[in-house]
Design a protein around this motif. Structure first.
Motif, PDB file in Angstrom:
ATOM      1  N   ASP A  85      -6.965  -2.938   0.566  1.00  0.00           N
ATOM      2  CA  ASP A  85      -7.972  -2.448   1.514  1.00  0.00           C
ATOM      3  C   ASP A  85      -8.328  -3.542   2.518  1.00  0.00           C
ATOM      4  O   ASP A  85      -8.460  -4.712   2.150  1.00  0.00           O
ATOM      5  CB  ASP A  85      -9.230  -2.010   0.775  1.00  0.00           C
ATOM      6  CG  ASP A  85      -9.027  -0.724  -0.003  1.00  0.00           C
ATOM      7  OD1 ASP A  85      -7.994  -0.073   0.206  1.00  0.00           O
ATOM      8  OD2 ASP A  85      -9.897  -0.371  -0.823  1.00  0.00           O
ATOM      9  N   GLU A  96     -15.616  -2.739  -0.465  1.00  0.00           N
ATOM     10  CA  GLU A  96     -16.252  -1.449  -0.734  1.00  0.00           C
ATOM     11  C   GLU A  96     -17.774  -1.596  -0.707  1.00  0.00           C
ATOM     12  O   GLU A  96     -18.347  -2.506  -1.315  1.00  0.00           O
ATOM     13  CB  GLU A  96     -15.790  -0.960  -2.111  1.00  0.00           C
ATOM     14  CG  GLU A  96     -16.406   0.344  -2.554  1.00  0.00           C
ATOM     15  CD  GLU A  96     -16.070   0.669  -3.993  1.00  0.00           C
ATOM     16  OE1 GLU A  96     -16.156   1.843  -4.362  1.00  0.00           O
ATOM     17  OE2 GLU A  96     -15.723  -0.263  -4.757  1.00  0.00           O
ATOM     18  N   ASP A  98      -1.729   9.810 -11.588  1.00  0.00           N
ATOM     19  CA  ASP A  98      -0.404  10.116 -11.048  1.00  0.00           C
ATOM     20  C   ASP A  98       0.639   9.425 -11.918  1.00  0.00           C
ATOM     21  O   ASP A  98       1.074   8.311 -11.636  1.00  0.00           O
ATOM     22  CB  ASP A  98      -0.327   9.625  -9.596  1.00  0.00           C
ATOM     23  CG  ASP A  98       0.921  10.138  -8.886  1.00  0.00           C
ATOM     24  OD1 ASP A  98       1.873  10.517  -9.579  1.00  0.00           O
ATOM     25  OD2 ASP A  98       0.930  10.131  -7.642  1.00  0.00           O
ATOM     26  N   LEU A 151       1.502   2.886  -3.394  1.00  0.00           N
ATOM     27  CA  LEU A 151       0.383   3.273  -4.248  1.00  0.00           C
ATOM     28  C   LEU A 151       0.086   4.758  -4.095  1.00  0.00           C
ATOM     29  O   LEU A 151       0.208   5.323  -3.012  1.00  0.00           O
ATOM     30  CB  LEU A 151      -0.854   2.448  -3.910  1.00  0.00           C
ATOM     31  CG  LEU A 151      -0.692   0.928  -4.015  1.00  0.00           C
ATOM     32  CD1 LEU A 151      -2.004   0.246  -3.660  1.00  0.00           C
ATOM     33  CD2 LEU A 151      -0.235   0.525  -5.408  1.00  0.00           C
ATOM     34  N   SER A 152      -0.332   5.371  -5.169  1.00  0.00           N
ATOM     35  CA  SER A 152      -0.637   6.802  -5.154  1.00  0.00           C
ATOM     36  C   SER A 152      -1.979   7.067  -4.489  1.00  0.00           C
ATOM     37  O   SER A 152      -2.913   6.273  -4.590  1.00  0.00           O
ATOM     38  CB  SER A 152      -0.669   7.343  -6.591  1.00  0.00           C
ATOM     39  OG  SER A 152      -1.094   8.689  -6.598  1.00  0.00           O
ATOM     40  N   THR A 153      -2.075   8.184  -3.797  1.00  0.00           N
ATOM     41  CA  THR A 153      -3.355   8.635  -3.223  1.00  0.00           C
ATOM     42  C   THR A 153      -3.856   9.879  -3.930  1.00  0.00           C
ATOM     43  O   THR A 153      -4.761  10.562  -3.440  1.00  0.00           O
ATOM     44  CB  THR A 153      -3.194   8.921  -1.715  1.00  0.00           C
ATOM     45  OG1 THR A 153      -2.158   9.909  -1.535  1.00  0.00           O
ATOM     46  CG2 THR A 153      -2.826   7.652  -0.960  1.00  0.00           C
ATOM     47  N   SER A 154      -3.275  10.204  -5.074  1.00  0.00           N
ATOM     48  CA  SER A 154      -3.692  11.385  -5.830  1.00  0.00           C
ATOM     49  C   SER A 154      -5.105  11.188  -6.369  1.00  0.00           C
ATOM     50  O   SER A 154      -5.454  10.097  -6.833  1.00  0.00           O
ATOM     51  CB  SER A 154      -2.732  11.631  -6.992  1.00  0.00           C
ATOM     52  OG  SER A 154      -3.224  12.648  -7.841  1.00  0.00           O
ATOM     53  N   PRO A 155      -5.954  12.222  -6.338  1.00  0.00           N
ATOM     54  CA  PRO A 155      -7.311  12.108  -6.888  1.00  0.00           C
ATOM     55  C   PRO A 155      -7.329  12.138  -8.413  1.00  0.00           C
ATOM     56  O   PRO A 155      -8.387  11.967  -9.013  1.00  0.00           O
ATOM     57  CB  PRO A 155      -8.032  13.320  -6.299  1.00  0.00           C
ATOM     58  CG  PRO A 155      -6.949  14.323  -6.097  1.00  0.00           C
ATOM     59  CD  PRO A 155      -5.727  13.526  -5.700  1.00  0.00           C
ATOM     60  N   ASN A 191      -9.352  -1.325  -3.657  1.00  0.00           N
ATOM     61  CA  ASN A 191      -7.918  -1.548  -3.842  1.00  0.00           C
ATOM     62  C   ASN A 191      -7.567  -2.904  -3.244  1.00  0.00           C
ATOM     63  O   ASN A 191      -8.158  -3.330  -2.249  1.00  0.00           O
ATOM     64  CB  ASN A 191      -7.086  -0.462  -3.149  1.00  0.00           C
ATOM     65  CG  ASN A 191      -7.453   0.933  -3.615  1.00  0.00           C
ATOM     66  OD1 ASN A 191      -7.153   1.328  -4.724  1.00  0.00           O
ATOM     67  ND2 ASN A 191      -8.134   1.672  -2.742  1.00  0.00           N
ATOM     68  N   ARG A 208       0.800  -1.214   0.000  1.00  0.00           N
ATOM     69  CA  ARG A 208       0.000   0.000   0.000  1.00  0.00           C
ATOM     70  C   ARG A 208       0.840   1.275   0.000  1.00  0.00           C
ATOM     71  O   ARG A 208       0.469   2.279  -0.609  1.00  0.00           O
ATOM     72  CB  ARG A 208      -0.920  -0.028   1.226  1.00  0.00           C
ATOM     73  CG  ARG A 208      -2.052   0.988   1.191  1.00  0.00           C
ATOM     74  CD  ARG A 208      -2.941   0.827   2.414  1.00  0.00           C
ATOM     75  NE  ARG A 208      -4.136   1.645   2.330  1.00  0.00           N
ATOM     76  CZ  ARG A 208      -5.285   1.261   1.808  1.00  0.00           C
ATOM     77  NH1 ARG A 208      -5.385   0.057   1.286  1.00  0.00           N
ATOM     78  NH2 ARG A 208      -6.331   2.064   1.773  1.00  0.00           N
ATOM     79  N   GLU A 209       2.007   1.245   0.660  1.00  0.00           N
ATOM     80  CA  GLU A 209       2.804   2.475   0.781  1.00  0.00           C
ATOM     81  C   GLU A 209       3.360   2.947  -0.550  1.00  0.00           C
ATOM     82  O   GLU A 209       3.781   4.105  -0.672  1.00  0.00           O
ATOM     83  CB  GLU A 209       3.946   2.265   1.780  1.00  0.00           C
ATOM     84  CG  GLU A 209       4.913   1.163   1.414  1.00  0.00           C
ATOM     85  CD  GLU A 209       4.564  -0.153   2.082  1.00  0.00           C
ATOM     86  OE1 GLU A 209       5.486  -0.949   2.347  1.00  0.00           O
ATOM     87  OE2 GLU A 209       3.360  -0.386   2.342  1.00  0.00           O
TER      88      GLU A 209
END
Length: 442
Positions: free
Chosen positions: A350, A354, A258, A251-255, A347, A248-249
């Motif tokens: 997760d 979801e 990326d 992976l991008s968290t950009s909306p 993801n 997970r670290e």
């Protein structure tokens, strides 16, 4: 891109045992109670000749670990220290090395109670309620056949150096020949360099809880109205879970897209599995940084079913029935409902699935039915004295009509982020067309 597949035959089987007891008690002239209990004990899934994959040994050293670690020590990547690079895990097979032939366990706890109650409030009104547990099945009707090791896919590998030179051609797309199924002989080396799926031997039967409360009222002669609340809860639903994700670290968290993160994970790095895995997606001199970050880098994917899924359904269900003279009956029903579920992961890393609107959700459903008994034949207006043969051919006919209307399913936009205003998406009925049902410019 291409491949060649070779499959073996199979004969899967599972058994099922079910017992049921039920009785009704008329406690008072106005109150009736129904109680029942069902018990189900499904047998484990087996393949007659053990021509199937079993589980996955997450801790065993792969047969190629020593060679791969030697290769990696020569050209490591900063994110994975040499001492942390391990090549663990591999498929196991039923009936091999003392393992059971059973691909799934036997679930012995499937007790399904049922309860119903009916109370006559007065001569024209009845209250009803009920609750029940219903188990789904595992085995041949629900689980996909998995013959990894007994089927083999040869991937088309056109280049070993990212397109600088090519070893395959249209005339000879598989210059190294085809990979043939090895059965259980390859052991933990089965399907190295490819994606694998295996059985979760700890699966139990998913189940549904259903409950209902209703009131039924005779409005006037031969006319009945019923209004009910109906609910449903699904528990322990199966979800395919990826056990080999990029951590997970990384992976991008950009909306938004990326690209630097994408380029970072897809960057070419030396492949420690070269030349150990010929004919697979990891046969080249290079692989991607993201592949070496996976917990099982010698597989492109590792997945199995787990039981974190759940669903819930709530609805108001109404029904009106009127029986007219001259043999005509009409039924009108309307259901207003919402169906939610959590049966997939947004993801791979997760912790929980979801929560989304189900693709089976239909908020509104209206059904109108009618049956008209034609007035021909014995006991009817015309032909009441017809002989048997004539009455059998021309008498007793009915005409029925059915009208159904329901809302469509929720629209999904796939792996995309919507940044506009949701209120801009719907179009009025006059603006809709087959090619533009919603505002595509939103």
């Amino acid at each position: 891109v291409g491949n060649f597949v070779s499959n073996d035959s199979y004969s899967y089987q599972n058994t099922a045992l079910g017992l049921f007891v039920q009785d009704d008690w008329k406690l008072t002239p106005r109150l009736t109670l129904s109680l029942g209990l069902r018990y189900e004990m499904p047998g484990p899934l087996t393949e007659r000749f053990n021509r199937s994959v079993g589980g996955f040994d997450f801790s065993a050293a792969s047969p190629i670990e020593a060679a791969a670690r030697t290769n990696y020590q020569a050209r490591p990547i900063p994110e994975v220290p040499v001492e942390n690079f391990r090549v663990l895990g591999g498929l196991t097979f039923p009936g091999v090395n003392g393992r059971s032939r059973h691909l799934t366990s036997r679930d012995r706890n499937n007790f399904a109670p049922r309860i119903g109650i009916a109370f006559s409030l007065d001569a024209r009104t009845v209250l009803r309620g009920g609750y029940g547990v219903f188990y789904d099945q595992l085995g041949t009707s629900r689980l996909s056949f998995n013959q990894t090791g007994f089927s083999r896919t040869t991937s088309l590998v056109s280049s070993l150096d990212n397109g600088q030179t090519y070893i395959a051609s249209i005339a000879n797309p598989f210059p190294n020949g085809f990979q043939h199924a090895d059965g259980t002989t390859a052991g933990l080396a089965t399907n190295l360099g490819q994606s694998v799926t295996f059985y979760n031997e700890e699966l139990v039967n998913p189940y549904m809880q259903r409950w209902q409360w209703s009131v039924q009222r005779e409005l006037f002669q031969n006319a009945v109205l019923e209004v009910a609340y109906v609910g449903n809860r699904g528990t322990k639903l199966r979800i395919s879970r990826q056990a080999n994700p990029i951590p997970r670290e990384y992976l991008s968290t950009s909306p938004v897209r990326d690209q630097p993160a994408i380029d970072y994970l897809s960057a070419a790095v030396p492949n420690p599995f070269y030349p150990l895995l010929p004919g697979t997606g990891l046969s080249g001199t290079n692989t991607t940084r993201g592949q070496l970050l996976r917990p099982y880098p010698h597989f492109t994917g590792v997945s199995r079913d787990i039981q974190q899924g759940y669903s819930w359904y709530h609805s108001m269900q109404t029904r009106f029935e009127k029986r007219f003279a001259a043999g005509y009956t009409v039924n009108v029903s309307w259901t207003w409902a919402k169906f939610m579920e959590a049966i997939g992961y947004l993801n791979d890393t997760d912790p929980m699935p979801e929560r989304v609107i189900s693709d089976q959700d239909r908020p509104h459903r209206v059904v109108v039915t009618g049956v008209y008994e034609l007035p021909f034949g014995r006991g009817r207006r015309w032909g009441s004295q017809w002989p048997g043969v004539l009455n059998g051919v021309l008498g007793g006919w009915q005409v029925a009509n059915i009208f159904q209307y329901q809302s469509g399913p929720a629209l999904g936009f796939g792996n995309a982020i919507f940044t506009g205003d949701l209120a801009d998406i719907p179009l009025s009925s006059g603006e809709r067309s087959r090619t533009r049902w919603f505002n595509t410019a939103a």
